[in-house]
Write an enzyme that holds these catalytic residues in place. Structure first.
Site, mmCIF file in Angstrom:
data_model
loop_
_atom_site.group_PDB
_atom_site.id
_atom_site.type_symbol
_atom_site.label_atom_id
_atom_site.label_comp_id
_atom_site.label_asym_id
_atom_site.label_seq_id
_atom_site.Cartn_x
_atom_site.Cartn_y
_atom_site.Cartn_z
ATOM 1 N N HIS A 33 12.681 5.350 -6.344
ATOM 2 C CA HIS A 33 11.833 4.160 -6.300
ATOM 3 C C HIS A 33 10.380 4.606 -6.282
ATOM 4 O O HIS A 33 9.960 5.378 -5.406
ATOM 5 C CB HIS A 33 12.132 3.320 -5.053
ATOM 6 C CG HIS A 33 11.386 2.025 -5.016
ATOM 7 N ND1 HIS A 33 11.798 0.903 -5.726
ATOM 8 C CD2 HIS A 33 10.243 1.671 -4.379
ATOM 9 C CE1 HIS A 33 10.942 -0.087 -5.507
ATOM 10 N NE2 HIS A 33 9.991 0.363 -4.696
ATOM 11 N N ASP A 35 6.425 3.362 -6.347
ATOM 12 C CA ASP A 35 5.506 2.247 -6.115
ATOM 13 C C ASP A 35 4.144 2.508 -6.754
ATOM 14 O O ASP A 35 3.452 3.460 -6.389
ATOM 15 C CB ASP A 35 5.314 2.025 -4.616
ATOM 16 C CG ASP A 35 6.541 1.437 -3.957
ATOM 17 O OD1 ASP A 35 7.033 0.407 -4.451
ATOM 18 O OD2 ASP A 35 7.012 2.001 -2.956
ATOM 19 N N MET A 68 3.018 -2.981 -8.355
ATOM 20 C CA MET A 68 2.255 -3.856 -7.468
ATOM 21 C C MET A 68 0.822 -3.910 -7.987
ATOM 22 O O MET A 68 -0.112 -3.391 -7.366
ATOM 23 C CB MET A 68 2.318 -3.323 -6.029
ATOM 24 C CG MET A 68 3.671 -3.488 -5.404
ATOM 25 S SD MET A 68 3.726 -2.958 -3.668
ATOM 26 C CE MET A 68 4.130 -1.233 -3.883
ATOM 27 N N ASP A 175 13.026 -4.114 -0.108
ATOM 28 C CA ASP A 175 12.024 -3.055 0.059
ATOM 29 C C ASP A 175 11.092 -3.400 1.194
ATOM 30 O O ASP A 175 10.428 -4.437 1.168
ATOM 31 C CB ASP A 175 11.240 -2.904 -1.253
ATOM 32 C CG ASP A 175 10.211 -1.782 -1.198
ATOM 33 O OD1 ASP A 175 10.181 -1.041 -0.199
ATOM 34 O OD2 ASP A 175 9.432 -1.641 -2.162
#
Length: 224
Positions: A33, A35, A68, A175
């Site tokens: 994962h 980000d 994000m 998450d």
């Protein structure tokens, strides 16, 4: 169907990122994962396509890229080229969400949509059949190591109900503040993918923590 564990490399030691990648490859984890934070949609800045390209070149598992960032449609193709297997965008950051979902699929990646803690499940009613993953944020995005928001549990159940009613292929990812203390509760609510950062890389034995997260039974049998 067995649940998946996705260690978040945001919590890894970036001076030795190669070791973190090797650890995930060799562990029982299912996904990486990653980000991506732009300092605008969320307060912090993390990393971009160049770092993901380096990680993806060594990754032997699904590369889950979580954008994000504002207006993520501008960058979908470049993240796909960098090696993303799946790309997740925030509903709150997309003026034309359906169009961005289409862009992701056209890039060859799986499409995910993330919802911040304040965003209701109903936002996805008109696109749920088109997405592969729904990422329920169980903390406010932008910082690692936050405490899990327990009001997220009913939200996960609501999303699971929507997916079932609409016969969507989407799976639920969670998450934020996920660890051994709450993983079973989110799995029981309908989550399928556990993103764990600090719980994994902040532990004394990350591989063992991953193994314990994988071993959790979301449907325990009660013995009287």
């Amino acid at each position: 169907m067995p649940h998946l564990v996705a260690p978040s490399l945001l919590a890894a030691d970036f001076l030795h990122l190669d070791r973190a990648v090797a650890l995930v490859n060799e562990s029982e984890a299912d996904w990486f994962h990653l980000d991506v934070m732009d300092g605008s949609f969320v307060p912090n800045i993390s990393f971009g396509q160049f770092i993901i390209e380096q990680i993806a070149a060594q990754a032997e598992k699904y590369v889950d890229v979580h954008l994000m960032i504002d207006d993520p449609g501008r960058y979908v193709e470049s993240f796909a080229r960098a090696g993303a297997t799946g790309i997740t965008v925030h509903a709150e950051a997309c003026t034309h969400l359906h169009r961005v979902i289409q862009q992701i699929h056209e890039s060859g990646a799986k499409a995910g949509v993330a919802l911040n803690p304040h965003t209701p499940v109903s936002v996805l009613e008109n696109v749920i059949e088109d997405v592969d993953t729904v990422l329920i944020m169980t903390v406010n995005p932008g910082f690692g190591g936050q405490k899990f928001i327990y009001q997220s549990i009913p939200k996960i159940r609501q999303m699971a109900e929507l997916i079932a009613v609409r016969n969507s292929r989407a799976i639920i990812e969670v998450d934020g503040g996920i660890g051994l203390q709450n993983a079973q509760k989110v799995l029981e609510a309908g989550a399928r993918v556990l993103v764990a950062g600090s719980a994994v890389f902040g532990s004394d034995d990350p591989a063992d923590t991953i193994r314990k997260l994988k071993a959790i039974d979301p449907n325990p049998v009660a013995y009287v």
